[in-house]
Design an enzyme around this catalytic site. Sequence first.
Site, PDB file in Angstrom:
ATOM      1  N   GLU A  37       0.905  -1.076  -0.040  1.00 25.20           N
ATOM      2  CA  GLU A  37       0.018  -0.050  -0.063  1.00 25.20           C
ATOM      3  C   GLU A  37       0.779   1.246   0.096  1.00 25.20           C
ATOM      4  O   GLU A  37       0.878   1.924   0.885  1.00 25.20           O
ATOM      5  CB  GLU A  37      -0.968   0.150   1.289  1.00 25.20           C
ATOM      6  CG  GLU A  37      -2.025  -1.192   0.954  1.00 25.20           C
ATOM      7  CD  GLU A  37      -3.136  -1.113   2.301  1.00 25.20           C
ATOM      8  OE1 GLU A  37      -3.032  -0.205   3.034  1.00 25.20           O
ATOM      9  OE2 GLU A  37      -3.969  -1.808   2.386  1.00 25.20           O
ATOM     10  N   GLU A  64      -5.849  -8.722   0.632  1.00 29.77           N
ATOM     11  CA  GLU A  64      -6.266  -8.456   2.030  1.00 29.77           C
ATOM     12  C   GLU A  64      -7.779  -8.168   1.912  1.00 29.77           C
ATOM     13  O   GLU A  64      -8.386  -7.517   1.410  1.00 29.77           O
ATOM     14  CB  GLU A  64      -5.842  -7.215   2.854  1.00 29.77           C
ATOM     15  CG  GLU A  64      -4.263  -7.311   3.166  1.00 29.77           C
ATOM     16  CD  GLU A  64      -3.558  -6.102   3.955  1.00 29.77           C
ATOM     17  OE1 GLU A  64      -4.238  -5.326   4.440  1.00 29.77           O
ATOM     18  OE2 GLU A  64      -2.395  -5.963   3.789  1.00 29.77           O
TER      19      GLU A  64
HETATM   20  C1  GCB Z   1      -4.295  -2.791   5.671  1.00 22.53           C
HETATM   21  C2  GCB Z   1      -2.779  -2.854   5.889  1.00 22.53           C
HETATM   22  C3  GCB Z   1      -2.606  -3.782   7.075  1.00 22.53           C
HETATM   23  C4  GCB Z   1      -3.622  -3.400   8.242  1.00 22.53           C
HETATM   24  C5  GCB Z   1      -5.033  -3.490   7.555  1.00 22.53           C
HETATM   25  C6  GCB Z   1      -5.927  -3.028   8.810  1.00 22.53           C
HETATM   26  O1  GCB Z   1      -4.509  -2.303   4.518  1.00 22.53           O
HETATM   27  O2  GCB Z   1      -1.949  -3.597   4.922  1.00 22.53           O
HETATM   28  O3  GCB Z   1      -1.181  -3.594   7.431  1.00 22.53           O
HETATM   29  O4  GCB Z   1      -3.366  -3.952   9.301  1.00 22.53           O
HETATM   30  O5  GCB Z   1      -5.154  -2.926   6.497  1.00 22.53           O
HETATM   31  O6  GCB Z   1      -6.652  -4.057   9.558  1.00 22.53           O
HETATM   32  O7  GCB Z   1      -6.180  -1.791   8.777  1.00 22.53           O
END
Ligand code: GCB
Length: 644
Positions: free
Chosen positions: A449, A538
């Site tokens: 990101e 994710e």
């Molecule tokens: C994301 C990140 C990750 C965070 C996650 C979140 O996009 O890549 O590091 O922990 O979201 O839970 O916000």
Amino acid sequence: MFLPGGPGVLGALCLCAVFNTVDSGMLFPQESSSREVKELNGLWDFRADKSPNRNQGFERAWYKSRLAETGPVIDMPVPASYNDITQDPSLRDFTGWVWYEREVVVPARWVADEGTRVVLRVGSAHYYSIVWVNGVKVTEHEGGHLPFEAEIGSLIRKDPTTPCRITIAVNNTLTLKTLPPGTIQYMSDRTKYPDGFFVQNIYFDFFNYAGIHRPVLLYTTPKAYVDDITVVTDFLDNTGLVKYTVSVQGATTATLKVTLMDKDRHCVASSSDQSGVLKVVDVKLWWPYLMHENPGYLYSLEVRQSQTFLPRSTQDVYTLPVGIRTVNVTSTQFLINNKPFYFHGVNKHEDSDIRGKGLDWPLIVKDFNLMKWLGANSFRTSHYPYAEEILQMCDRHGIVVIDECPGVGIKDIRSFGNASLTHHLAVMDELVRRDKNHPSVVMWSVANEPAAEMPPAEYYFKTLIKHTKGLDPTRPVTYITDSNYARDKGAPYVDVICVNSYFSWYHDPGHLEVIPIQLNTQFENWYGKYHKPIIQSEYGADAVPGLHSDPPMMFTEEYQNVVLQKYHDVFDQKRKQYVIGELIWNFADFMTAQGITRVVGNKKGVFTRQRQPKAAAFILKERYWRLANETGILPPWTKYPCSL
Ligand code: GCB
């Protein structure tokens, strides 16, 4: 004004730094008939430099004598993060230099034999490290997740009667040029903050654990030694092809014997050339877990190098596990051994109670058991390289890995500058050097990101991805995006589009009903623009274990379940087309910095931080085993998933 680890400390040291170089190999230390390993794990003396400028350790040269002679010390376990070991909040949240020291008794034969190289190796220490042996600096290293080492034979031979005193200073300060980046911010309003008050700002969502995170050890090799081995594998019908190159140091001419052995230690191919192609008839390919009845098959490549230094001859022996497999990407598929592979896996963190990011064998084995129980065939090393010991487990168990560098939180335009890029390239050099031979590693991820919509992102990622492909032309390269498909500057250069999205969480919180349409639009847009396969890298929702509500509300286990199910419905439509994988965020709850959106850490785990399942774990398990049944060949012992 000072910066702990900034211009005052780290900056000045960098001027004379031995920069991370990759002109030598970084083979994982192992014992063999010619090599010995001595682990230095256990209790080390420890002191955090809490002086206002964090610089007292250098001013008073703490490395010159025993640490206990220059001030109070406490016990500190290695490997472990130091943050959660004591009851002291100022150590948990410390920024700056900490000092570790340990005395080692070096076996007399290592000292007596001038023909023995003695190497000190640190598996990883976060973030910047300087190492002294008996007061003499032997190396320094930037970067928190990769190994570094120094040959110390001549130093310990100087005075064989004194024990070998190893001092390691570690600084966790993150700046705009480190990976991951961060900033130090001073608060100068004396009506609000005490003198010298500063904070470490970070742009990533996990606790900045620090200390010596992976094993420290001494190992030996003969003077002429196998410095590096590179293997690239392929196959043609039934014949496996192992293209190898051996690099030898300490000798101008070396006699080599390279032998490839199967699991029963039968020789299947051999050669005496420094590089070549070994042919394996009736090859047993390396297959992912749940894709084949015999996953993770490994051959052993034994490299025997001998050398005559009159009046005697020496030999060095190193054995590398080798999995024979291929990886290819089309516009709609990810192929392992020419068969479509669908990633049904997890994102992880190196994170647990008390030890933070310290390597811990019970945790590693438990996590593998949980992944196998879930039916996960893959994970991404979000957001930094994991321990080599973990990748070795992946090789053996057939767990597929997307190997990510620590390029997380590149959000500030100043982190796209030349100095940052140069460091990022160097980190990729080190990462590929370390992990290139793992069959489980099927793709490199150069960042998570980043602000990919910013104008400098195009040059930055074009250069970074080209460089990585130059280092390893055999694996696809990606970065993980959360930016808009129409404005993402780096996407044209990646092989696979990896997208993170949190519909009904960060966007339209509470509105589960938007997921189908928004996720469908996400996939159609990215595929429509780039015609590349897509991984949902994710997705997920926080769930506080034991919190329930029906109808579902955010932060309950029910809400997490419904988010997953709604995403899964769309994956099921798209995986028949161009979606090649889904990685849940996250395998387990993990610690973060304190903030108003985090209740003692991130709770998007399907397991708690103590590795107990939330309701979502059972949803995922049902799904992953169903996917495995559809897409792979289940090994006989997995007929009853629960028995694992
Ligand atoms: C994301 C990140 C990750 C965070 C996650 C979140 O996009 O890549 O590091 O922990 O979201 O839970 O916000």
